[in-house]
Design an enzyme around this catalytic site. Structure first.
Site, PDB file in Angstrom:
ATOM      1  N   GLU A  96      -2.416  -1.692  -5.556  1.00  0.00           N
ATOM      2  CA  GLU A  96      -3.767  -0.975  -5.973  1.00  0.00           C
ATOM      3  C   GLU A  96      -3.514   0.162  -6.956  1.00  0.00           C
ATOM      4  OE1 GLU A  96      -7.195   1.103  -3.090  1.00  0.00           O
ATOM      5  OE2 GLU A  96      -5.010   0.955  -2.253  1.00  0.00           O
ATOM      6  N   CYS A 116     -15.021  -7.998  15.629  1.00  0.00           N
ATOM      7  CA  CYS A 116     -14.249  -9.306  15.948  1.00  0.00           C
ATOM      8  C   CYS A 116     -13.086  -8.682  16.860  1.00  0.00           C
ATOM      9  CB  CYS A 116     -13.524 -10.021  14.653  1.00  0.00           C
ATOM     10  SG  CYS A 116     -12.192  -9.199  14.070  1.00  0.00           S
ATOM     11  N   ASP A 147       0.895  -1.185  -0.078  1.00  0.00           N
ATOM     12  CA  ASP A 147      -0.121   0.133   0.121  1.00  0.00           C
ATOM     13  C   ASP A 147       0.948   1.369   0.100  1.00  0.00           C
ATOM     14  OD1 ASP A 147      -2.152   1.567   0.125  1.00  0.00           O
ATOM     15  OD2 ASP A 147      -2.396   1.341   2.192  1.00  0.00           O
ATOM     16  N   CYS A 156     -12.334 -10.278   9.691  1.00  0.00           N
ATOM     17  CA  CYS A 156     -13.688 -10.638   9.791  1.00  0.00           C
ATOM     18  C   CYS A 156     -14.343 -10.115   8.407  1.00  0.00           C
ATOM     19  CB  CYS A 156     -14.513 -10.214  10.946  1.00  0.00           C
ATOM     20  SG  CYS A 156     -14.903  -8.682  11.256  1.00  0.00           S
ATOM     21  N   ASP A 210      -2.382   1.312   8.039  1.00  0.00           N
ATOM     22  CA  ASP A 210      -1.837   0.781   6.634  1.00  0.00           C
ATOM     23  C   ASP A 210      -1.560  -0.551   6.595  1.00  0.00           C
ATOM     24  OD1 ASP A 210      -1.824   3.770   6.098  1.00  0.00           O
ATOM     25  OD2 ASP A 210       0.071   3.999   7.015  1.00  0.00           O
ATOM     26  N   CYS A 234     -11.320  -3.492  15.615  1.00  0.00           N
ATOM     27  CA  CYS A 234     -12.609  -3.809  14.824  1.00  0.00           C
ATOM     28  C   CYS A 234     -13.510  -3.968  15.778  1.00  0.00           C
ATOM     29  CB  CYS A 234     -12.320  -5.230  14.100  1.00  0.00           C
ATOM     30  SG  CYS A 234     -13.682  -5.755  13.264  1.00  0.00           S
TER      31      CYS A 234
END
Ligand SMILES: [Zn+2]
Length: 370
Positions: free
Chosen positions: A268, A343, A184, A324, A350, A340
Site C-alpha cells: 500500500e 459470511c 501490510d 466475501c 492485519d 465477518c
C-alpha cells in the site's frame, strides 16, 4: 545496473573544514531553491525547473562570494536532491520538503562527477578538496555515477558511490496469485504478510529503541550548556547510529528473503504517520523505517526481475472481508480479531488487510475514494 558502495572516510582537519563548507553551501542552495519553488508556485501557480534554478545559481555568487570556494557541481546537486524530495512527496505523500537546518543529524553533499577512486592507496580525490584517506574495503567495476559525502552525528564521515556495472536488468518474471505476497505495515509488528506471517522488529533493535527513550529522558534533565549535556548528546548520537545499523541489517535480510521467495510483492502506498500520531519518537523511527524498507525492496526487485505492485492508500483494507467483500465499518483500531457478519469468516485484522492488499494489487484495482 546501479549499485551503491559505501566507505568510511578519514579527512584531515583541513579537509574536514572543506567538508563543512560544502555541507553549508549545499544547504544554502537547497533552501534557496526550495524558497524559489514555493514563491513561483504561490505567484504564478507554476513549477520552476531544476535547470532554470541551476542557471540562476551563478548570480548568487555576487552576494555570497564564499559559494565559489566549493565545487559548483555539488551546488547543482542540491537542486537535484530537492527534485527527488518533491518526487517522494508526490509519490509517497511523505510530507512537504523541509528547509534544511544546520542541526539536521546527517549533513551531506553530492559530487556528480570528476572524482577519482584509488583502490591501491585507499584514497578518493574530490574536486576542490583533494585526495582523502578512504577505506575502500570492497572493490567495484563499472562507471562511477554520483557520489555522496555525509557526516553522521557521532562525527564519522562516509562516501557512498553509485556505480553502473553496465549489465542489463533482467526481464520481469511472470507472477500469479500463488507467487505474489501482500504486505501490510503493522502497529505492533513491523510488517504482516498475506500468508499469515508476522514480522516483528528483531529484539536487539527494540531494546536499542527502548534505551534511546531512556537516554532522551535523561538528556532533558541535563542543564543547557553543561558538559554532562554534551556527553548525553554524544551517547544519543552513538545509539542512533547503532539503531540505524541494526535496522539496515534487519531490512537487508528481510528484503532479500522476500524477493527470493516471491515473484511479486504488493504494498500500500501510505504514510505511517497517521497511525502513530501520539508517539513522536515512535513515529519518526517507523516513518524512516518503512520508507527505507520499501526502497530496498524496490531496487532488489529490479535486480532480480521481480515486481513491486503498489496500490493507492485506502483505509478499508482493514475493514473489507477478504472472503466475501463485506464492508465492516464497525471495526475499531483496538480490535485485533473480527468475524465477518455476512459470511462468518474470522479474521486477524492485519492479515486480512495484507490479503486485501494482495487481492487489489492483482486485480489492478485502486480503491482510492471508496
Ligand atoms: Zn465475509
Amino acid at each position: 545496473m546501479l549499485k551503491a558502495y559505501k566507505y568510511r572516510m578519514y579527512p584531515t582537519k583541513q579537509q574536514e573544514e572543506m567538508f563543512s563548507k560544502h555541507f553549508g553551501c549545499v544547504r544554502v542552495i537547497y533552501n534557496w531553491a526550495l524558497e524559489q519553488k514555493i514563491k513561483t508556485y504561490e505567484q504564478d501557480g507554476k513549477a520552476v525547473s531544476r535547470f532554470t534554478l541551476n542557471k540562476t545559481i551563478p548570480t548568487l555568487y555576487e552576494d555570497m562570494e564564499w559559494l565559489k570556494e566549493v565545487n559548483s557541481q555539488s551546488l547543482r546537486g542540491a537542486t537535484l536532491n530537492l527534485d527527488n524530495a518533491f518526487t517522494r512527496f508526490f509519490r509517497e505523500k511523505t510530507g512537504f520538503p523541509n528547509f534544511k537546518s544546520k542541526k539536521n543529524p546527517v549533513q551531506s553533499f553530492s559530487v556528480p562527477q570528476y572524482y577519482k577512486v584509488d583502490f591501491e592507496k585507499n584514497k578518493v580525490k574530490l574536486p576542490k578538496i583533494g585526495w582523502i584517506k578512504t577505506i575502500l574495503h570492497r572493490h567495484f567495476d563499472g562507471k562511477c555515477k554520483t557520489a555522496t559525502v555525509s557526516k553522521i552525528p557521532s562525527g564519522k564521515y562516509f562516501i557512498s558511490i553509485l556505480v553502473d556495472d553496465g549489465k542489463e536488468l533482467p526481464d520481469k518474471q511472470d507472477f500469479d496469485e500463488n507467487s505474489a505476497v501482500g504486505i501490510d505495515v503493522g502497529i505492533k509488528d513491523f510488517a504482516i504478510m498475506s500468508n499469515g506471517e508476522k514480522i516483528d522488529n528483531p529484539r536487539h533493535l527494540n531494546n536499542s529503541v527502548k534505551r534511546l527513550k531512556v537516554l532522551q529522558k535523561r538528556l532533558s534533565r541535563k542543564q543547557r550548556g553543561s558538559k554532562n549535556r554534551d556527553k548525553a548528546k554524544q551517547q544519543i548520537a552513538k545509539l542512533h547510529e547503532k539503531i540505524a545499523n541494526q535496522r539496515n541489517d534487519f531490512q537487508h535480510k528481510l528484503t532479500s528473503r522476500l524477493i527470493s521467495e516471491n515473484q511479486a510483492i504488493a504494498l500500500e502506498t501510505l504514510t505511517v504517520s497517521g497511525m502513530l500520531k501520539n508517539h513522536k519518537l515512535a513515529q519518526s523511527i517507523s516513518d524512516v523505517s518503512w520508507s527505507s524498507f520499501v526502497t530496498k525492496l524496490e531496487y532488489k526487485a529490479e535486480w532480480y526481475g521481480k515486481s513491486i505492485l503498489r496500490i493507492g492508500q485506502f483505509e478499508p483494507s482493514t475493514k473489507i472481508c477478504n472472503v466475501c467483500g463485506y464492508h465492516n465499518n464497525n471495526i475499531t483500531l483496538v480490535e485485533r480479531q473480527w468475524q465477518c457478519p455476512d459470511c462468518g469468516a474470522s479474521h486477524d485484522r492485519d492479515v486480512n488487510a495484507a490479503i486485501n492488499i494482495k487481492k487489489f494489487a492483482l486485480n489492478k484495482q485502486n480503491l482510492i475514494g471508496i
